[in-house]
Write an enzyme that holds these catalytic residues in place. Structure first.
Site, PDB file in Angstrom:
ATOM      1  N   GLY A   9      12.908  91.940  19.656  1.00 57.57           N
ATOM      2  CA  GLY A   9      14.153  91.236  19.495  1.00 57.57           C
ATOM      3  C   GLY A   9      14.094  89.742  19.754  1.00 57.57           C
ATOM      4  CG  HIS A  10      11.204  87.278  17.795  1.00 59.01           C
ATOM      5  ND1 HIS A  10      11.003  88.388  17.100  1.00 59.01           N
ATOM      6  CD2 HIS A  10      11.058  86.076  16.933  1.00 59.01           C
ATOM      7  CE1 HIS A  10      10.971  87.809  15.665  1.00 59.01           C
ATOM      8  NE2 HIS A  10      10.935  86.509  15.713  1.00 59.01           N
ATOM      9  NE  ARG A  11      13.864  85.396  12.906  1.00 60.42           N
ATOM     10  CZ  ARG A  11      13.916  85.629  11.644  1.00 60.42           C
ATOM     11  NH1 ARG A  11      14.555  86.553  10.903  1.00 60.42           N
ATOM     12  NH2 ARG A  11      13.196  84.920  10.696  1.00 60.42           N
ATOM     13  N   GLY A  12      17.077  87.174  19.241  1.00 60.70           N
ATOM     14  CA  GLY A  12      18.413  87.382  19.758  1.00 60.70           C
ATOM     15  C   GLY A  12      18.466  86.008  21.081  1.00 60.70           C
ATOM     16  CB  SER A 106      24.206  95.638  30.313  1.00 58.98           C
ATOM     17  OG  SER A 106      25.552  94.969  30.255  1.00 58.98           O
ATOM     18  CB  SER A 107      26.603  94.161  35.039  1.00 64.29           C
ATOM     19  OG  SER A 107      27.399  93.138  34.125  1.00 64.29           O
ATOM     20  CB  CYS A 108      29.085  96.651  30.694  1.00 64.22           C
ATOM     21  SG  CYS A 108      27.985  96.916  29.627  1.00 64.22           S
ATOM     22  CE1 TYR A 135      24.629  97.346  24.469  1.00 60.19           C
ATOM     23  CE2 TYR A 135      25.451  97.328  26.803  1.00 60.19           C
ATOM     24  CZ  TYR A 135      24.547  96.756  25.899  1.00 60.19           C
ATOM     25  OH  TYR A 135      23.609  95.965  26.080  1.00 60.19           O
ATOM     26  CE  LYS A 139      20.785  97.929  26.245  1.00 60.03           C
ATOM     27  NZ  LYS A 139      19.570  97.349  26.086  1.00 60.03           N
ATOM     28  CB  THR A 163      25.663  89.707  35.104  1.00 59.43           C
ATOM     29  OG1 THR A 163      27.061  89.757  35.446  1.00 59.43           O
ATOM     30  CG2 THR A 163      25.474  88.001  34.830  1.00 59.43           C
ATOM     31  CG  ASN A 164      29.670  89.906  31.284  1.00 61.24           C
ATOM     32  OD1 ASN A 164      29.443  90.936  31.983  1.00 61.24           O
ATOM     33  ND2 ASN A 164      30.714  89.790  30.628  1.00 61.24           N
ATOM     34  CG  HIS A 178      29.446  89.192  24.944  1.00 65.23           C
ATOM     35  ND1 HIS A 178      28.441  89.367  24.286  1.00 65.23           N
ATOM     36  CD2 HIS A 178      29.583  90.334  25.175  1.00 65.23           C
ATOM     37  CE1 HIS A 178      27.823  90.242  24.367  1.00 65.23           C
ATOM     38  NE2 HIS A 178      28.501  91.180  25.214  1.00 65.23           N
ATOM     39  CG  ASP A 268      42.944  93.399  31.144  1.00 60.75           C
ATOM     40  OD1 ASP A 268      42.787  92.005  30.537  1.00 60.75           O
ATOM     41  OD2 ASP A 268      43.727  93.293  31.935  1.00 60.75           O
TER      42      ASP A 268
HETATM   43  O1  GFB Z   1      32.794  89.263  26.976  1.00 64.04           O
HETATM   44  P1  GFB Z   1      33.566  90.671  27.133  1.00 64.04           P
HETATM   45  O2  GFB Z   1      33.957  91.077  25.430  1.00 64.04           O
HETATM   46  O3  GFB Z   1      32.993  91.751  27.924  1.00 64.04           O
HETATM   47  O4  GFB Z   1      35.170  90.445  27.505  1.00 64.04           O
HETATM   48  P2  GFB Z   1      33.166  92.819  28.879  1.00 64.04           P
HETATM   49  C1  GFB Z   1      35.205  89.859  29.008  1.00 64.04           C
HETATM   50  C2  GFB Z   1      36.706  89.765  29.442  1.00 64.04           C
HETATM   51  O5  GFB Z   1      37.260  88.685  28.776  1.00 64.04           O
HETATM   52  C3  GFB Z   1      37.783  90.919  28.862  1.00 64.04           C
HETATM   53  C4  GFB Z   1      38.610  88.878  28.002  1.00 64.04           C
HETATM   54  O6  GFB Z   1      38.461  91.164  29.949  1.00 64.04           O
HETATM   55  C5  GFB Z   1      38.405  90.520  27.604  1.00 64.04           C
HETATM   56  O7  GFB Z   1      39.444  91.098  27.437  1.00 64.04           O
HETATM   57  N1  GFB Z   1      38.611  87.979  26.795  1.00 64.04           N
HETATM   58  C6  GFB Z   1      39.684  87.085  26.771  1.00 64.04           C
HETATM   59  C7  GFB Z   1      37.905  88.186  25.754  1.00 64.04           C
HETATM   60  N2  GFB Z   1      39.658  86.611  25.496  1.00 64.04           N
HETATM   61  C8  GFB Z   1      38.676  87.138  24.769  1.00 64.04           C
HETATM   62  C9  GFB Z   1      38.064  86.918  23.763  1.00 64.04           C
HETATM   63  O8  GFB Z   1      38.379  86.022  22.846  1.00 64.04           O
HETATM   64  N3  GFB Z   1      36.642  87.554  22.969  1.00 64.04           N
HETATM   65  C10 GFB Z   1      35.994  88.532  24.005  1.00 64.04           C
HETATM   66  N4  GFB Z   1      35.057  89.139  23.659  1.00 64.04           N
HETATM   67  N5  GFB Z   1      36.933  88.902  25.281  1.00 64.04           N
HETATM   68  C11 GFB Z   1      31.062  93.801  27.528  1.00 64.04           C
HETATM   69  C12 GFB Z   1      30.826  95.015  26.925  1.00 64.04           C
HETATM   70  O9  GFB Z   1      32.266  93.847  28.146  1.00 64.04           O
HETATM   71  O10 GFB Z   1      30.270  93.195  28.446  1.00 64.04           O
HETATM   72  C13 GFB Z   1      29.464  95.124  26.418  1.00 64.04           C
HETATM   73  O11 GFB Z   1      31.925  95.617  26.113  1.00 64.04           O
HETATM   74  C14 GFB Z   1      28.568  94.279  27.002  1.00 64.04           C
HETATM   75  O12 GFB Z   1      29.031  96.299  26.266  1.00 64.04           O
HETATM   76  C15 GFB Z   1      29.007  93.064  28.003  1.00 64.04           C
HETATM   77  O13 GFB Z   1      27.440  94.695  27.755  1.00 64.04           O
HETATM   78  C16 GFB Z   1      27.863  92.211  28.927  1.00 64.04           C
HETATM   79  O14 GFB Z   1      32.460  92.227  30.131  1.00 64.04           O
HETATM   80  O15 GFB Z   1      34.429  93.139  28.818  1.00 64.04           O
END
Ligand code: GFB
Length: 313
Positions: A9-12, A106-108, A135, A139, A163-164, A178, A268
């Site tokens: 996954g070197h391009r990620g 992943s923290s999730c 997911y 994992k 973490t994220n 994300h 959320d």
């Molecule tokens: O980054 P995100 O999708 O990751 O969302 P998770 C984080 C928070 O931001 C959530 C809010 O509460 C979303 O509702 N949010 C607000 C938004 N506006 C936006 C937007 O425009 N885009 C996105 N994406 N979110 C992921 C997991 O969850 O975390 C994955 O679903 C992954 O599996 C990742 O591992 C690290 O933290 O909610």
């Protein structure tokens, strides 16, 4: 680290940050394959690759990832691809003499309501967050494969729990990304169109912790250099903030001055997932990039990516 290092996954975003860090430390050149050269979901192809190349160290950064909406919309793809890649890479690496493999969780994947800050021991102690259950299950299986191959066969196969993340080469898709790249795009486009307000998903109340991909890469190298690493080690910044606060910071970074609205129709997800990072700290690693500095760099990266798309069209 002895012998060839294969970064899957070197391009990620994570894989490319890791390759930069390995090369900067003089640990390259790194063995890589693009998706068209090697489909990690294809068991026969992965087996043939490991039989031929026999890398001594493997870092499994390849994953199907996405934000909360993508996870909810494509659960079959998330569980299938991540399980298949983990099973193929871990098993073939072991069969062909790899002694050291670092896998990324992943923290999730911790239980949705686990006590905060999240300790490594919290894994599998309660129900998962439903928006990313598919997911998370894949994992967790990957993490457990490493743990059991290590205990049964004596190879050092271990895992990092990031973490994220955000950073250069992130996915700026309006819906599948994300929160950081998603909001960078939304605020940028709202500024260009002089929109009076921008809506963010959910209530804005969930708290999230963010780490820059370059900090993660340094943490991964720290784990690879540890002689006898724990099976599982958290890597985070140790600080979190509510999504609405993050949105204000991103608006400021982009220069958007309109109103920020929330949209409770959108999910959320987990209320909070702040990492306990004592274990990685005790190995000598510290996060370096502050969030405001990291967001400014991420916006630069977004502008560069936009520019490349425009000049390709
Ligand atoms: O980054 P995100 O999708 O990751 O969302 P998770 C984080 C928070 O931001 C959530 C809010 O509460 C979303 O509702 N949010 C607000 C938004 N506006 C936006 C937007 O425009 N885009 C996105 N994406 N979110 C992921 C997991 O969850 O975390 C994955 O679903 C992954 O599996 C990742 O591992 C690290 O933290 O909610």
């Amino acid at each position: 680290m002895n012998g060839a290092i294969f970064v899957a996954g070197h391009r990620g975003m994570v894989g490319s940050a890791l390759c930069r860090a390995l090369e900067a430390k003089g640990l390259g050149p790194v063995l890589t394959r693009t998706r068209s050269e090697l489909d990690l979901c294809n068991q026969a192809a992965v087996e043939a690759f490991f039989a031929e190349q026999q890398p001594q160290t493997v870092i499994h950064c390849a994953a199907k990832v996405g934000g909360i909406h993508a996870n909810r919309s494509y659960p079959a793809d998330f569980i299938h691809d991540n399980l298949a890649m983990a099973l193929n890479v871990i098993h073939s690496a072991w069969r062909h003499g790899c002694q050291r493999l670092l896998y990324l969780g992943s923290s999730c994947i911790y239980p949705r309501m686990a006590p905060q800050p999240l300790q490594e021991e919290a894994l599998l102690t309660g129900p998962l967050e439903e928006t990313n259950e598919a997911y998370a299950l894949a994992k967790i299986a990957g993490l457990k494969l490493c743990e059991h191959y290590r205990s049964q066969y004596g190879v050092i196969f271990h895992s990092a729990m990031p973490t994220n993340l955000y950073g250069p080469g992130d996915n700026y898709h309006p819906e599948h990304s994300h929160v950081i790249p998603g909001l960078i795009r939304r605020f940028h486009e709202a500024k260009a169109a002089a929109l009076p307000s921008v809506s963010i998903w959910g209530t804005g109340r969930p708290r999230r912790e963010f780490l820059h991909a370059d900090d993660l890469a340094a943490g991964l190298i720290c784990l690879l250099e540890a002689e006898n690493p724990p099976d599982l080690v958290n890597i985070g910044s140790g600080e979190d903030l509510p999504i609405l606060e993050l949105a204000k910071l991103i608006a400021q970074t982009v220069g958007y001055e309109g109103e920020i609205l929330t949209n409770p129709e959108m999910p959320d997800g987990t209320p909070r997932k702040l990492m306990d990072i004592s274990n990685i700290r005790s190995l000598g690693w510290e996060p370096r990039m502050g969030l405001e500095e990291g967001l400014a760099a991420a916006y630069e990266d977004f502008l560069g990516a936009e520019c490349r798309v425009r000049s390709a069209n």
